[in-house]
Design a protein around this motif. Structure first.
Motif, PDB file in Angstrom:
ATOM      1  N   LEU A  41       0.020   6.333   1.106  1.00 33.47           N
ATOM      2  CA  LEU A  41      -1.038   5.587   1.795  1.00 33.47           C
ATOM      3  C   LEU A  41      -2.228   5.367   0.868  1.00 33.47           C
ATOM      4  N   LEU A  42      -2.601   6.426   0.121  1.00 31.31           N
ATOM      5  CA  LEU A  42      -3.726   6.299  -0.803  1.00 31.31           C
ATOM      6  C   LEU A  42      -3.433   5.262  -1.878  1.00 31.31           C
ATOM      7  N   MET A  43      -2.201   5.313  -2.404  1.00 34.29           N
ATOM      8  CA  MET A  43      -1.840   4.383  -3.467  1.00 34.29           C
ATOM      9  C   MET A  43      -1.861   2.957  -2.932  1.00 34.29           C
ATOM     10  N   ALA A  44      -1.355   2.763  -1.712  1.00 36.21           N
ATOM     11  CA  ALA A  44      -1.324   1.417  -1.140  1.00 36.21           C
ATOM     12  C   ALA A  44      -2.736   0.873  -0.939  1.00 36.21           C
ATOM     13  N   SER A  45      -3.666   1.730  -0.501  1.00 37.82           N
ATOM     14  CA  SER A  45      -5.009   1.192  -0.283  1.00 37.82           C
ATOM     15  C   SER A  45      -5.719   0.959  -1.611  1.00 37.82           C
ATOM     16  N   LYS A  46      -5.386   1.770  -2.613  1.00 38.61           N
ATOM     17  CA  LYS A  46      -5.936   1.559  -3.937  1.00 38.61           C
ATOM     18  C   LYS A  46      -5.484   0.213  -4.522  1.00 38.61           C
ATOM     19  N   SER A 163      17.136   1.525  11.155  1.00 41.56           N
ATOM     20  CA  SER A 163      15.834   1.611  10.493  1.00 41.56           C
ATOM     21  C   SER A 163      14.777   2.129  11.451  1.00 41.56           C
ATOM     22  N   ARG A 164      14.906   1.732  12.741  1.00 44.72           N
ATOM     23  CA  ARG A 164      13.897   2.185  13.684  1.00 44.72           C
ATOM     24  C   ARG A 164      14.004   3.677  13.956  1.00 44.72           C
ATOM     25  N   SER A 165      15.211   4.223  13.874  1.00 40.92           N
ATOM     26  CA  SER A 165      15.362   5.647  14.182  1.00 40.92           C
ATOM     27  C   SER A 165      15.285   6.518  12.925  1.00 40.92           C
ATOM     28  N   THR A 166      15.170   5.898  11.745  1.00 40.29           N
ATOM     29  CA  THR A 166      15.084   6.660  10.504  1.00 40.29           C
ATOM     30  C   THR A 166      13.629   6.827  10.114  1.00 40.29           C
ATOM     31  N   PRO A 167      13.220   8.049   9.738  1.00 35.99           N
ATOM     32  CA  PRO A 167      11.819   8.212   9.357  1.00 35.99           C
ATOM     33  C   PRO A 167      11.457   7.401   8.104  1.00 35.99           C
ATOM     34  N   GLY A 168      10.262   6.869   8.072  1.00 38.49           N
ATOM     35  CA  GLY A 168       9.807   6.082   6.927  1.00 38.49           C
ATOM     36  C   GLY A 168       8.598   5.266   7.328  1.00 38.49           C
ATOM     37  N   THR A 169       7.831   4.826   6.339  1.00 34.40           N
ATOM     38  CA  THR A 169       6.620   4.069   6.653  1.00 34.40           C
ATOM     39  C   THR A 169       6.712   2.614   6.214  1.00 34.40           C
ATOM     40  N   GLY A 170       7.736   2.265   5.451  1.00 38.67           N
ATOM     41  CA  GLY A 170       7.815   0.896   4.954  1.00 38.67           C
ATOM     42  C   GLY A 170       6.887   0.656   3.777  1.00 38.67           C
ATOM     43  N   LEU A 171       6.501   1.731   3.100  1.00 36.45           N
ATOM     44  CA  LEU A 171       5.641   1.571   1.924  1.00 36.45           C
ATOM     45  C   LEU A 171       6.422   1.673   0.620  1.00 36.45           C
ATOM     46  N   GLY A 172       7.568   2.331   0.672  1.00 37.48           N
ATOM     47  CA  GLY A 172       8.310   2.630  -0.553  1.00 37.48           C
ATOM     48  C   GLY A 172       8.567   1.411  -1.429  1.00 37.48           C
ATOM     49  N   LEU A 173       9.090   0.342  -0.850  1.00 37.75           N
ATOM     50  CA  LEU A 173       9.431  -0.828  -1.662  1.00 37.75           C
ATOM     51  C   LEU A 173       8.202  -1.644  -2.032  1.00 37.75           C
ATOM     52  N   PHE A 174       7.196  -1.632  -1.170  1.00 33.98           N
ATOM     53  CA  PHE A 174       5.938  -2.291  -1.517  1.00 33.98           C
ATOM     54  C   PHE A 174       5.357  -1.662  -2.791  1.00 33.98           C
ATOM     55  N   LEU A 175       5.322  -0.323  -2.820  1.00 31.65           N
ATOM     56  CA  LEU A 175       4.804   0.369  -3.998  1.00 31.65           C
ATOM     57  C   LEU A 175       5.724   0.168  -5.193  1.00 31.65           C
ATOM     58  N   ALA A 176       7.051   0.177  -4.932  1.00 33.16           N
ATOM     59  CA  ALA A 176       8.004  -0.008  -6.036  1.00 33.16           C
ATOM     60  C   ALA A 176       7.753  -1.341  -6.736  1.00 33.16           C
ATOM     61  N   ARG A 177       7.563  -2.396  -5.959  1.00 31.85           N
ATOM     62  CA  ARG A 177       7.349  -3.704  -6.587  1.00 31.85           C
ATOM     63  C   ARG A 177       6.016  -3.722  -7.349  1.00 31.85           C
ATOM     64  N   ALA A 178       4.977  -3.125  -6.750  1.00 28.33           N
ATOM     65  CA  ALA A 178       3.677  -3.088  -7.436  1.00 28.33           C
ATOM     66  C   ALA A 178       3.803  -2.341  -8.768  1.00 28.33           C
TER      67      ALA A 178
END
Ligand SMILES: Nc1ncnc2c1ncn2[C@@H]1O[C@H](COP(=O)(O)OP(=O)(O)OP(=O)(O)O)[C@@H](O)[C@H]1O
Ligand SMILES: [Mg+2]
Length: 212
Positions: A41-46, A163-178
């Motif tokens: 979360l911190l990395m995404a807001s940064k 995907s809805r029942s698996t834990p995760g925030t949906g940030l992993g690939l966003f950060l990966a691409r960045a």
């Protein structure tokens, strides 16, 4: 975490060592998960504020880094088999080891999470004069063609039931691409209707240009 900690510290109960250990293991794993969530979360807001990821550049042997990650993940699943294929003379590149490990870990963790019946997770590396190329493929649920780009959006998660029942925030690939783009590389996802699973492909320049 609170549940387990509260139970283990109850004064009216004596826990045997195995119960204690199991409880403490879960507390440790969940604490790691929380730390990772907060860091993401911190990395995404940064990224939002600064417009990019700051890198700490060093030499990296990606094949070794990937083999070490695979070893860690292998202990978490016995439904999945891992195959790592790199040429023996795979080049050392310049990049941020911690950030690239984060990318690899998310791809492997996704490959496991989104192939619930198991199967093979294959990681390959190739190179030419200027670029290295990595591919992580699984035999899981796949992604629809209209989602191949959207999964890289911040907080995007597929609306299928797994995907809805698996834990995760949906940030992993966003950060990966960045992270990959900060290295001057690319990351894309492909699913094939005639074949099960998904392949993530990464290209990275062998000599990265420091962004100015
Ligand atoms: N290997 C895969 N196979 C099928 N779908 C995938 C795969 N990898 C990612 N997805 C889809 O893309 C979405 C986004 O993935 P991403 O890694 O960004 O988030 P996440 O794994 O849900 O959470 P986290 O932030 O913990 O990584 C997932 O929720 C899933 O719907
Ligand atoms: Mg993920």
């Amino acid at each position: 975490i609170k549940g387990y900690a509260g139970t283990l510290r109850r004064e009216d109960a004596e826990w045997d060592i195995d119960t204690m250990r199991r409880g403490l293991n879960i507390i440790e794993e969940e604490a790691d998960r929380l730390t990772e969530l907060i860091e993401n979360l911190l990395m995404a807001s940064k990224i939002q504020v600064e417009g990019m990821v700051r890198l700490e550049i060093d030499e990296i042997a990606l094949d070794k880094l990937i083999r070490a990650s695979v070893e860690r993940f292998q202990t978490q699943t016995n439904k999945h088999t891992f195959k790592v294929e790199f040429p023996s003379d795979f080049p050392v590149i310049l990049g941020d080891p911690r950030r690239l490990r984060q990318v690899i870990d998310n791809l492997i963790s996704n490959a496991i999470k989104y192939s619930p019946v198991g199967g093979e997770v294959k990681i390959t590396g190739e190179y030419d004069e200027d670029w290295i190329e990595l591919a992580v493929s699984d035999q899981g649920i796949g992604i629809r063609p209209d989602e191949a780009e959207r999964i890289f959006e911040r907080f995007y998660r597929s609306d299928d039931s797994l995907s809805r029942s698996t834990p995760g925030t949906g940030l992993g690939l966003f950060l990966a691409r960045a992270i990959i783009e900060a290295h001057g590389g690319t990351i894309t996802a492909t699913s094939y209707p005639d074949r099960k699973g998904t392949t993530f492909s990464i290209t990275l320049p062998r000599q990265m240009q420091q962004p100015t």
